[in-house]
Design an enzyme around this catalytic site. Structure first.
Site, mmCIF file in Angstrom:
data_model
loop_
_atom_site.group_PDB
_atom_site.id
_atom_site.type_symbol
_atom_site.label_atom_id
_atom_site.label_comp_id
_atom_site.label_asym_id
_atom_site.label_seq_id
_atom_site.Cartn_x
_atom_site.Cartn_y
_atom_site.Cartn_z
ATOM 1 N N SER A 31 -8.628 0.425 1.217
ATOM 2 C CA SER A 31 -8.745 1.193 -0.109
ATOM 3 C C SER A 31 -9.947 2.196 -0.243
ATOM 4 C CB SER A 31 -8.680 0.299 -1.406
ATOM 5 O OG SER A 31 -7.683 -0.322 -1.446
ATOM 6 N N HIS A 62 -4.590 5.156 -0.747
ATOM 7 C CA HIS A 62 -4.092 5.064 0.492
ATOM 8 C C HIS A 62 -3.306 6.067 1.078
ATOM 9 C CE1 HIS A 62 -5.226 0.767 1.461
ATOM 10 N NE2 HIS A 62 -5.365 0.655 0.348
ATOM 11 N N HIS A 84 0.616 -3.402 1.526
ATOM 12 C CA HIS A 84 0.146 -4.716 1.005
ATOM 13 C C HIS A 84 1.428 -5.490 0.682
ATOM 14 C CE1 HIS A 84 -3.220 -1.654 0.212
ATOM 15 N NE2 HIS A 84 -3.957 -2.818 0.388
ATOM 16 N N TYR A 86 1.870 -7.152 -2.017
ATOM 17 C CA TYR A 86 2.219 -6.957 -3.501
ATOM 18 C C TYR A 86 2.909 -5.504 -3.689
ATOM 19 C CZ TYR A 86 -1.759 -3.578 -3.698
ATOM 20 O OH TYR A 86 -2.638 -2.820 -3.264
ATOM 21 N N GLU A 87 3.222 -4.829 -2.559
ATOM 22 C CA GLU A 87 3.812 -3.495 -3.007
ATOM 23 C C GLU A 87 5.413 -3.956 -2.614
ATOM 24 O OE1 GLU A 87 2.226 0.141 -0.957
ATOM 25 O OE2 GLU A 87 0.885 -1.424 -0.270
ATOM 26 N N ALA A 114 -11.429 -3.346 0.752
ATOM 27 C CA ALA A 114 -12.125 -3.376 -0.515
ATOM 28 C C ALA A 114 -12.051 -4.884 -0.554
ATOM 29 C CB ALA A 114 -11.536 -2.407 -1.407
ATOM 30 N N MET A 215 -6.749 -8.439 -1.126
ATOM 31 C CA MET A 215 -5.369 -8.527 -1.250
ATOM 32 C C MET A 215 -4.802 -7.965 0.146
ATOM 33 S SD MET A 215 -4.814 -6.788 -4.833
ATOM 34 C CE MET A 215 -5.773 -7.146 -6.340
ATOM 35 N N SER A 216 -5.668 -7.987 1.261
ATOM 36 C CA SER A 216 -4.840 -7.643 2.511
ATOM 37 C C SER A 216 -5.995 -8.367 3.799
ATOM 38 C CB SER A 216 -5.248 -6.169 2.477
ATOM 39 O OG SER A 216 -6.902 -6.007 2.700
ATOM 40 N N ASN A 239 -16.609 -4.207 -6.081
ATOM 41 C CA ASN A 239 -17.194 -4.843 -7.349
ATOM 42 C C ASN A 239 -17.533 -6.212 -7.304
ATOM 43 O OD1 ASN A 239 -13.999 -5.013 -6.564
ATOM 44 N ND2 ASN A 239 -14.281 -6.444 -8.218
ATOM 45 N N HIS A 253 -9.219 -0.243 -10.486
ATOM 46 C CA HIS A 253 -8.674 0.276 -8.994
ATOM 47 C C HIS A 253 -9.536 1.681 -8.837
ATOM 48 C CE1 HIS A 253 -6.464 1.063 -5.442
ATOM 49 N NE2 HIS A 253 -5.895 2.081 -5.770
HETATM 50 N N1 HPA Z 1 -10.057 -8.743 -6.377
HETATM 51 C C1 HPA Z 1 -9.262 -8.663 -5.547
HETATM 52 N N2 HPA Z 1 -9.106 -7.691 -4.582
HETATM 53 C C2 HPA Z 1 -9.869 -6.975 -4.788
HETATM 54 C C3 HPA Z 1 -11.156 -6.641 -5.545
HETATM 55 C C4 HPA Z 1 -10.925 -7.787 -6.283
HETATM 56 O O1 HPA Z 1 -11.906 -8.138 -7.272
HETATM 57 N N3 HPA Z 1 -11.689 -5.769 -5.434
HETATM 58 C C5 HPA Z 1 -11.231 -5.036 -4.655
HETATM 59 N N4 HPA Z 1 -10.081 -5.589 -4.087
#
Ligand code: HPA
Length: 278
Positions: A31, A62, A84, A86-87, A114, A215-216, A239, A253
């Site tokens: 991401s 993406h 991903h 989750y998609e 990310a 998440m990947s 973050n 996001h």
């Molecule tokens: N949590 C999960 N996935 C993420 C995060 C997060 O804080 N930041 C970027 N991808």
């Protein structure tokens, strides 16, 4: 849908028919990191929607194309955007591109993502070399290797003690030191998403020894290791994960994409160095 060896081989052949050389290195951009692909020289670009069975990214941030060319004179295949779990894709679809890379003869796979920082010494914008992962998603019954095992692709019970290649990790650490690129190291924990974590979950994951969550990556690394590729993983800490309800901050996001974009020049410098030395 269950893919077979022939499906992977057919897609590999489709991609090969567009190329005059064989890429040795695969790079998957996470991401906000898509702009890295602009650094590829003499690119052949293939949109994902043109490629048989290739899953299409549905998440904004993406793009969906393969960029195949050279980086530091090394032939590379770059995935600008990934899908991903989750998609709504199956694990086999999420990892389809990695199998195709295996059949294309890719030897080293560089995974980027990310991630949210859990380690209290991390700051937003840091780069983290993945030393190991906790594939929570995999161990909760969504392992990409479930289902019939084709021995041509890998063995039934692969060993995961050194999922992220130790020699390559040493090389990346030495390079970061040499080039003065600040680089954290840590354990990446893979969740399904798309919901961000609760503070209670973050505190639990920290107690488990995770340094970052995302998440990947773990599904792709799992298939790559099964397929005999050497894997490097780098997270951009976009973050700091929220570990208490009193924290007056929110993750979004947008923020993930913004901080990811800021880290692109540093990550690019690191990737160039890594690829040069491979
Ligand atoms: N949590 C999960 N996935 C993420 C995060 C997060 O804080 N930041 C970027 N991808």
């Amino acid at each position: 849908m269950i893919f077979t060896y022939d499906d992977y081989a057919a897609t590999a052949e489709f991609i090969r028919s567009h190329l005059e050389f064989t890429p040795r290195i695969g790079i998957i951009l996470g991401s906000g990191l898509g702009p890295l692909a602009d650094n590829i020289d003499n690119p052949t670009i293939i949109p994902y929607h043109d490629i048989p069975n290739w899953p299409q990214s549905t998440v904004w941030g993406h793009s969906g194309r393969l960029v195949i060319g050279t980086l530091e004179d090394q032939p590379v295949l770059v995935m600008q955007g990934r899908v991903h779990f989750y998609e709504g894709y199956s694990m086999q679809q999420v990892t389809f591109p990695v199998r195709v890379m295996q059949l294309l003869g890719i030897e080293v796979l560089i995974l980027t993502n990310a991630a949210g920082g859990i380690n209290t010494s991390f700051s937003a914008g840091d780069l983290m070399l993945i030393e190991d992962h906790i594939n929570l998603l995999g161990h909760m019954g969504q392992n990409a290797l479930m289902g019939p095992n084709d021995e041509r692709l890998g063995e039934r019970f692969p060993i995961f003690t050194y999922a992220y290649d130790p020699d390559l990790r040493r090389q990346v650490i030495a390079l970061a030191e040499h080039e003065n690129i600040p680089l954290q190291r840590g354990i990446y924990l893979c969740l399904s998403g798309p919901a961000f974590e609760t503070p209670a979950e973050i505190r639990m994951f920290r107690a488990w020894g995770a340094d970052a969550v995302g998440m990947s990556t773990a599904p792709e690394a799992t298939v790559a290791v099964h397929g005999g590729m050497r894997v490097i993983g780098v997270s951009t800490i976009t973050n700091i994960a929220i570990d208490h309800q009193a924290v007056r901050r929110e993750v979004s996001h947008e923020e993930v994409l913004k901080i990811g974009a800021k880290a692109v020049p540093r990550l690019m410098k690191l990737l160039r160095g890594v690829v040069r030395e491979l």
